[in-house]
Design a protein around this motif. Structure first.
Motif, PDB file in Angstrom:
ATOM      1  N   VAL A 500      36.992  53.294  44.995  1.00 31.84           N
ATOM      2  CA  VAL A 500      38.456  53.334  44.907  1.00 31.84           C
ATOM      3  C   VAL A 500      38.964  52.221  45.828  1.00 31.84           C
ATOM      4  O   VAL A 500      38.915  52.358  47.049  1.00 31.84           O
ATOM      5  N   VAL A 501      39.428  51.136  45.238  1.00 33.16           N
ATOM      6  CA  VAL A 501      39.639  49.897  45.998  1.00 33.16           C
ATOM      7  C   VAL A 501      41.123  49.650  46.256  1.00 33.16           C
ATOM      8  O   VAL A 501      41.997  50.255  45.621  1.00 33.16           O
ATOM      9  N   PRO A 546      46.425  40.282  45.124  1.00 30.73           N
ATOM     10  CA  PRO A 546      45.702  41.043  44.098  1.00 30.73           C
ATOM     11  C   PRO A 546      44.240  40.643  43.971  1.00 30.73           C
ATOM     12  O   PRO A 546      43.890  39.470  44.039  1.00 30.73           O
ATOM     13  N   CYS A 547      43.408  41.652  43.770  1.00 27.55           N
ATOM     14  CA  CYS A 547      41.991  41.429  43.473  1.00 27.55           C
ATOM     15  C   CYS A 547      41.620  42.347  42.315  1.00 27.55           C
ATOM     16  O   CYS A 547      41.133  43.449  42.514  1.00 27.55           O
ATOM     17  N   LEU A 548      41.889  41.876  41.104  1.00 24.88           N
ATOM     18  CA  LEU A 548      41.688  42.730  39.933  1.00 24.88           C
ATOM     19  C   LEU A 548      40.228  42.880  39.561  1.00 24.88           C
ATOM     20  O   LEU A 548      39.849  43.819  38.871  1.00 24.88           O
ATOM     21  N   ALA A 549      39.381  41.943  40.000  1.00 23.30           N
ATOM     22  CA  ALA A 549      37.940  42.141  39.783  1.00 23.30           C
ATOM     23  C   ALA A 549      37.477  43.400  40.493  1.00 23.30           C
ATOM     24  O   ALA A 549      36.587  44.103  40.017  1.00 23.30           O
ATOM     25  N   CYS A 550      38.087  43.690  41.636  1.00 29.44           N
ATOM     26  CA  CYS A 550      37.770  44.916  42.360  1.00 29.44           C
ATOM     27  C   CYS A 550      38.408  46.135  41.699  1.00 29.44           C
ATOM     28  O   CYS A 550      37.831  47.220  41.684  1.00 29.44           O
ATOM     29  N   ALA A 551      39.612  45.974  41.168  1.00 28.04           N
ATOM     30  CA  ALA A 551      40.376  47.129  40.727  1.00 28.04           C
ATOM     31  C   ALA A 551      39.969  47.651  39.364  1.00 28.04           C
ATOM     32  O   ALA A 551      40.031  48.854  39.135  1.00 28.04           O
ATOM     33  N   ILE A 552      39.607  46.794  38.445  1.00 29.84           N
ATOM     34  CA  ILE A 552      39.237  47.254  37.120  1.00 29.84           C
ATOM     35  C   ILE A 552      37.864  47.899  37.127  1.00 29.84           C
ATOM     36  O   ILE A 552      37.109  47.794  38.083  1.00 29.84           O
ATOM     37  N   HIS A 553      37.617  48.526  36.213  1.00 26.07           N
ATOM     38  CA  HIS A 553      36.330  49.239  36.223  1.00 26.07           C
ATOM     39  C   HIS A 553      35.500  48.636  35.120  1.00 26.07           C
ATOM     40  O   HIS A 553      34.598  48.939  34.676  1.00 26.07           O
TER      41      HIS A 553
END
Length: 567
Positions: A500-501, A546-553
């Motif tokens: 959970v980032v 934002p760091c969407l590589a971390c947020a998406i699954h």
């Protein structure tokens, strides 16, 4: 009449993010935040040895590698109730601090500053006047007429050649740009200087971590750094003083350049201390553990609700029950198979269920929607600073007061901690945190050297996995905010794993009740001067880092060109 604006992808971030806003009367009335790819790391680590999970999960992101590795080993150690040697803690703390300094410097100068700095306007600047301004607010030795004259000449050569390079796609001349030419010239000079300084921060991580990105020195139970002052192949005083020299350079830049630059930008854009607040519940993790068990910390954690500093509820240790019991993830608006209710991470599922469409009233993102005690929470430097101030933490309070005083003096106004709850306030909080992390890195270096001087060279305690099922959570106050890794281990193998980032907390979509996440809520009310150049929306989104590589699954293999759509 409303206009729909789609920005896809949002650039100058890590990962793939789409932002949609509806504009009415020159202001954002509605907003949607969409993560547009799926990662699946949680599925990859199932069935593996928990001791190797950290090697895999730091591949979640190309930028945030260190933080995932750190949260992962803490998660497994928490499940085992495993204490680590104090030297290992100090070495980890140095890596955490150096990584944060690298990340904060890069975020402000190379990912966000061009939202506020009109690069082409710097060509109108008088280098002598720019130097005078720079020297009036800082002792930085490169705020000289010679240096600024050289930077202006370099910029002129870019423009004359028609090749602005890294400065090509800015919204130069946008009506929302307000900095005078001399400040713009100073900012361009510092942008270029920061390229070198961030490299030095990363060198510290590489020396201690073996390499970066994707450090190699961690282990469940401590670190793999052997300490022997008489062996050139191990961690010795030569390497430690190399770390110290680099750290001194980075600290000087943070204090003499980064910190005053943010204060100066805030002073010239006072209206942006009132935009971008959004969700005003805050969540931060305690960080820089001072013992091997994770029960004492240099920086506090906890929650604040509804902007009320008196509502502080502390998070005091690794495995804190208040934190463990209150985190869930909602998938009502995300492209995953629906569960009956939002799930706790130990029960979490990551089963993709893409329906092939973007539906603002249904599913529209690969990002889940985390909730704490049923509420959306903003994480990041603003949360960390406000929680620390509410806790009475001395270093964070001292630097926060200094920031508000310096920015207030430049703006000719008295500023309170409330201004940190804004678009520019997030930048101010990040520079405050950078100044504190620089001090903490110096302190951790001193503690490590003194402890080695006492003859203690231990860096590792061997873990032993029991039969049956155990659960652990490892949290870390990463540069973008609270990061937590949750593991379920059965008979020595990973049975379930969830990360959970920070950008999941901040970039998450609406939940089953229709409540917006922090990105979405922060955009509502923002001005938009030119719908074809939605600079103001980018300012607020970029302020979260934002760091969407971390947020998406899986990523759209066709690729997408940079698009701003106005409907």
């Amino acid at each position: 009449m409303s206009q729909r604006i789609t920005i896809d992808p949002v650039t100058r971030i890590e990962g793939h993010l789409r932002i949609d806003v509806e504009v009415e009367g020159g202001k954002v009335a509605k907003a949607w935040s969409t993560g547009t790819m799926w990662r699946g790391i949680e599925e990859i680590v199932k069935g593996r040895d928990p001791r190797e999970a950290w090697v895999f999960v730091q591949r979640i992101c190309g930028v945030c590698t260190t933080v995932h590795a750190m949260a992962s080993v803490r998660s497994v150690e928490n499940a085992l109730n495993l204490e680590i040697p104090i030297n290992a803690q100090y070495i980890r703390n140095l890596i955490v601090s150096a990584h944060s300094l690298h990340d904060h410097i890069v975020h402000f100068y190379h990912l966000s500053a061009l939202d506020w700095v009109d690069v082409v306007s710097a060509l109108k600047a008088d280098p002598a006047k720019a130097a005078q301004i720079g020297q009036s607010i800082s002792d930085w030795h490169l705020n000289s007429v010679q240096e600024l004259t050289a930077v202006k000449a370099k910029l002129e050569s870019f423009v004359k050649a028609g090749q602005l390079g890294i400065f090509t796609n800015g919204y130069w001349g946008h009506p929302a740009m307000k900095l005078p030419p001399e400040i713009n010239l100073l900012a361009v000079a510092h942008y270029l200087q920061a390229l070198d300084v961030q490299r030095k921060a990363n060198q510290i991580v590489a020396i201690l971590g073996g390499k970066t990105p994707n450090i190699q020195n961690l282990a469940v139970g401590g670190v793999a750094n052997a300490i022997n002052l008489d062996n050139p192949a191990t961690l010795n005083m030569e390497k430690l003083y190399q770390v110290k020299d680099l750290l001194d350079e980075v600290t000087t830049f943070v204090q003499q350049v980064y910190f005053p630059d943010v204060c100066a930008v805030a002073a010239h854009y006072p209206d942006w201390l009132g935009y971008g607040k959004g969700v005003n519940n805050y969540l931060a993790a305690p960080e820089i553990p001072l013992d091997g068990k994770g029960t004492k910390f240099a920086l506090p954690g906890g929650t604040l609700m509804a902007s009320d500093l008196k509502s502080l509820k502390p998070i005091t240790k690794f495995g804190d029950d208040y934190f463990k019991k209150n985190v869930v993830e909602d998938t009502a608006r995300a492209y995953y198979a629906n569960s009956a209710n939002a799930l706790h991470p130990w029960k979490g599922e990551t089963k993709p269920a893409f329906n092939g469409k973007w539906d603002p009233e249904g599913k529209y993102s690969w990002v889940k929607a985390p909730r704490f005690d049923g509420k959306p929470m903003q994480v990041g430097p603003t949360a960390a600073v406000l929680v620390a101030v509410a806790s009475g933490n001395e270093p964070m309070t001292r630097w926060a007061v200094k920031c508000l005083e310096v920015a207030g003096k430049l703006a000719g106004a008295k500023l309170t901690p409330a201004v940190l709850e804004s678009t520019l306030g997030r930048h101010a909080a990040r520079c405050i945190r950078a100044a504190v992390m620089a001090e903490q890195a110096q302190a951790q270096w001193k503690l490590l050297v003194e402890n080695i001087g006492k003859g203690d060279t231990a860096t590792y305690n061997e873990p032993h996995f029991p039969k049956g099922t155990i659960e652990g959570v490892g949290f870390h106050e990463a540069p973008r905010g609270l990061l937590s890794h949750w593991c379920v281990i059965t008979d020595g193998k990973i049975a379930n794993y969830q990360a959970v980032v920070p950008s999941t907390w901040n970039a998450g979509p609406r939940d089953e009740k229709g409540v917006m996440g922090p990105y979405e809520a922060s955009l509502v009310g923002n001005p938009i001067a030119d719908p074809k150049k939605p600079l103001e929306a980018l300012r607020t989104i970029h302020s979260f880092d934002p760091c969407l590589a971390c947020a998406i699954h899986t990523v759209d293999e066709d690729g997408n060109e940079v698009t701003v759509k106005v409907l």
